[in-house]
Design a protein around this motif. Structure first.
Motif, PDB file in Angstrom:
ATOM      1  N   PRO A  59      28.119  79.332 128.253  1.00 16.00           N
ATOM      2  CA  PRO A  59      26.782  79.130 127.674  1.00 16.00           C
ATOM      3  C   PRO A  59      26.572  77.700 127.158  1.00 16.00           C
ATOM      4  O   PRO A  59      25.443  77.194 127.192  1.00 16.00           O
ATOM      5  N   GLN A  60      27.646  77.051 126.710  1.00 16.69           N
ATOM      6  CA  GLN A  60      27.503  75.670 126.222  1.00 16.69           C
ATOM      7  C   GLN A  60      27.152  74.731 127.362  1.00 16.69           C
ATOM      8  O   GLN A  60      26.336  73.819 127.224  1.00 16.69           O
ATOM      9  N   TRP A  61      27.792  74.945 128.523  1.00 16.20           N
ATOM     10  CA  TRP A  61      27.505  74.106 129.686  1.00 16.20           C
ATOM     11  C   TRP A  61      26.041  74.290 130.100  1.00 16.20           C
ATOM     12  O   TRP A  61      25.315  73.316 130.320  1.00 16.20           O
ATOM     13  N   LEU A  62      25.641  75.566 130.147  1.00 11.65           N
ATOM     14  CA  LEU A  62      24.260  75.871 130.550  1.00 11.65           C
ATOM     15  C   LEU A  62      23.256  75.189 129.616  1.00 11.65           C
ATOM     16  O   LEU A  62      22.277  74.576 130.052  1.00 11.65           O
ATOM     17  N   CYS A  63      23.520  75.278 128.315  1.00 11.65           N
ATOM     18  CA  CYS A  63      22.609  74.694 127.325  1.00 11.65           C
ATOM     19  C   CYS A  63      22.650  73.171 127.358  1.00 11.65           C
ATOM     20  O   CYS A  63      21.633  72.515 127.120  1.00 11.65           O
ATOM     21  N   TRP A  64      23.805  72.615 127.647  1.00 10.27           N
ATOM     22  CA  TRP A  64      23.924  71.157 127.706  1.00 10.27           C
ATOM     23  C   TRP A  64      23.087  70.615 128.873  1.00 10.27           C
ATOM     24  O   TRP A  64      22.363  69.627 128.732  1.00 10.27           O
ATOM     25  N   VAL A  65      23.163  71.298 130.016  1.00  7.49           N
ATOM     26  CA  VAL A  65      22.437  70.830 131.205  1.00  7.49           C
ATOM     27  C   VAL A  65      20.929  71.064 131.047  1.00  7.49           C
ATOM     28  O   VAL A  65      20.127  70.148 131.262  1.00  7.49           O
ATOM     29  N   THR A  66      20.547  72.283 130.654  1.00  7.63           N
ATOM     30  CA  THR A  66      19.105  72.543 130.505  1.00  7.63           C
ATOM     31  C   THR A  66      18.525  71.704 129.368  1.00  7.63           C
ATOM     32  O   THR A  66      17.410  71.185 129.484  1.00  7.63           O
ATOM     33  N   GLY A  67      19.286  71.548 128.280  1.00  3.04           N
ATOM     34  CA  GLY A  67      18.814  70.740 127.158  1.00  3.04           C
ATOM     35  C   GLY A  67      18.580  69.296 127.568  1.00  3.04           C
ATOM     36  O   GLY A  67      17.593  68.665 127.160  1.00  3.04           O
ATOM     37  N   THR A  68      19.483  68.758 128.396  1.00  6.94           N
ATOM     38  CA  THR A  68      19.318  67.395 128.886  1.00  6.94           C
ATOM     39  C   THR A  68      18.011  67.274 129.672  1.00  6.94           C
ATOM     40  O   THR A  68      17.220  66.338 129.458  1.00  6.94           O
ATOM     41  N   ALA A  69      17.777  68.248 130.564  1.00  9.90           N
ATOM     42  CA  ALA A  69      16.567  68.216 131.400  1.00  9.90           C
ATOM     43  C   ALA A  69      15.313  68.332 130.537  1.00  9.90           C
ATOM     44  O   ALA A  69      14.353  67.559 130.708  1.00  9.90           O
ATOM     45  N   VAL A  70      15.326  69.264 129.591  1.00 11.92           N
ATOM     46  CA  VAL A  70      14.152  69.443 128.721  1.00 11.92           C
ATOM     47  C   VAL A  70      13.917  68.188 127.874  1.00 11.92           C
ATOM     48  O   VAL A  70      12.779  67.736 127.702  1.00 11.92           O
ATOM     49  N   GLY A  71      14.995  67.610 127.376  1.00 14.96           N
ATOM     50  CA  GLY A  71      14.885  66.392 126.575  1.00 14.96           C
ATOM     51  C   GLY A  71      14.296  65.241 127.372  1.00 14.96           C
ATOM     52  O   GLY A  71      13.485  64.464 126.861  1.00 14.96           O
ATOM     53  N   LEU A  72      14.678  65.140 128.638  1.00 14.04           N
ATOM     54  CA  LEU A  72      14.154  64.086 129.509  1.00 14.04           C
ATOM     55  C   LEU A  72      12.662  64.264 129.734  1.00 14.04           C
ATOM     56  O   LEU A  72      11.899  63.291 129.781  1.00 14.04           O
ATOM     57  N   LEU A  73      12.249  65.521 129.891  1.00 13.29           N
ATOM     58  CA  LEU A  73      10.843  65.794 130.206  1.00 13.29           C
ATOM     59  C   LEU A  73       9.971  65.744 128.949  1.00 13.29           C
ATOM     60  O   LEU A  73       8.887  65.163 128.958  1.00 13.29           O
ATOM     61  N   ALA A  74      10.460  66.358 127.865  1.00 14.31           N
ATOM     62  CA  ALA A  74       9.622  66.475 126.661  1.00 14.31           C
ATOM     63  C   ALA A  74       9.762  65.259 125.738  1.00 14.31           C
ATOM     64  O   ALA A  74       8.827  64.945 124.998  1.00 14.31           O
ATOM     65  N   GLN A  75      10.911  64.595 125.801  1.00 19.25           N
ATOM     66  CA  GLN A  75      11.189  63.427 124.964  1.00 19.25           C
ATOM     67  C   GLN A  75      10.801  63.606 123.495  1.00 19.25           C
ATOM     68  O   GLN A  75       9.935  62.891 122.987  1.00 19.25           O
ATOM     69  N   PRO A  76      11.458  64.556 122.814  1.00 17.85           N
ATOM     70  CA  PRO A  76      11.191  64.718 121.383  1.00 17.85           C
ATOM     71  C   PRO A  76      11.637  63.453 120.638  1.00 17.85           C
ATOM     72  O   PRO A  76      12.624  62.841 121.015  1.00 17.85           O
TER      73      PRO A  76
END
Lengths: 100, 231
Positions: free
Chosen positions: B132-149
């Motif tokens: 689950p950490q790997w999954l969250c690390w990858v999806t989180g990276t993608a979301v961060g790139l798109l949403a740029q909080p």
């Protein structure tokens, strides 16, 4: 290109470091004395991680609000709270302190 | 415990650190976007390397200095994996290659969650906790790139508390299991804290693991409840 080459290098180096034990030792067991040290590795690494995370490079990242939040999480856990709840409580404390 | 049950217990206990990983990945994605890395380089990096601190380090060092210096300092941050990998090896089964592949699941929280005491590790639980950490690390990276909080927003929410808090709580659990662990952890913290003043965090972390030597030298062997089930 510079970015891709750099990240490929870091990736391969990370793979090799994670595989270092099996690659170097195969199925040879560790001597008992080393086993004792290994058993203490997890708590030691964790304590060092807490310090480095809170301190940051050269202790430049030190923020008392973050420190209080981390301590609050520790207290909640110590009083028997479940792990995720303790972490969330810590973040909330720091967030509240930063409001002011 | 069967392999399947061990794996499942790892997945369950890995979801907490995974949530923290997601938050960290958001800020990594946002920082990578700001540094002009594009979308696919950071996402690929997260998928293949799966190593938070070193990825952050490369992002900042590559912007300012030579590529060789940037790569070596980022690699250095992960040198503790060598120590962890050696520690783990006795608990892995199968050929050298098979063991090397299982060791790819190493991550700080998983290493600790998989520790059964006395230097024994549960390999399926390690892999389960990392999933689950790997999954969250990858999806989180993608979301961060798109949403740029904005970093300010994450900080206002206390996101920077999440990881140190997790590490502290896991350390408390470990220390509770053995008296030697308290001394080892205290030494690790002091060494890392002192070295942080004079050197990079990577060196400080690596040297901090020497605290385990002090704990062991004082007869504080981690207790031998190898057969104990859940924690």
């Amino acid at each position: 290109m510079r970015i891709w080459l750099s990240l490929a290098a870091v990736t391969v180096a990370t793979w090799l470091m994670k595989a270092a034990g099996p690659l170097a030792l195969g199925d040879r067991p560790l001597p008992p004395a080393v086993r004792t040290v290994v058993g203490l590795m997890a708590p030691t690494l964790l304590a060092a991680l807490v310090v480095v995370e809170v301190g940051g490079p050269g202790w430049s990242g030190l923020d008392w609000r973050q420190l209080v939040g981390v301590a609050a999480a520790g207290v909640v856990r110590w009083r028997g709270g479940p792990l995720p709840a303790a972490v969330i409580a810590g973040a909330v404390v720091t967030a509240l302190l930063r409001l002011s | 415990m069967t392999v399947r049950a061990s794996f499942a217990s790892g997945v369950r206990d890995g979801t907490g650190p995974a949530a923290a990983t997601f938050v960290l990945a958001l800020s990594y994605g946002a920082a990578a976007a700001q540094a002009g890395w594009g979308f696919w380089a950071p996402v690929t990096f997260s998928m293949l390397a799966f190593t938070g601190a070193a990825q952050f380090a490369l992002l900042t060092t590559l912007a300012s200095g030579s590529a060789v210096a940037a790569v070596s300092s980022s690699v250095l941050i992960n040198a503790r994996y060598i120590v962890m990998s050696v520690a783990l090896n006795d608990s892995l089964r199968g050929s050298r290659l098979r063991r090397a592949l299982q060791a790819q699941a190493l991550a700080d929280p998983s290493f600790v969650l998989a520790h059964r005491g006395g230097g024994r590790f549960d390999a399926p639980r390690l892999v389960g906790a990392t999933a689950p950490q790997w999954l969250c690390w990858v999806t989180g990276t993608a979301v961060g790139l798109l949403a740029q909080p904005s970093p300010g927003l994450l900080e206002a929410l206390g996101a920077d508390v999440v990881f140190p808090a997790f590490f502290l709580l896991l350390a408390m659990d470990e220390v509770r299991r053995s008296p030697g662990a308290l001394l080892a952890a205290a030494c690790g913290a002091v060494i890392a804290g002192a070295l942080l003043l004079v050197t990079e965090p990577g060196y400080a972390l690596l040297a901090g693991t020497a605290g385990a030597l002090v704990g062991a030298a004082h007869g504080g062997s981690a207790h031998a409840d190898d057969s104990e089930g859940d924690r």
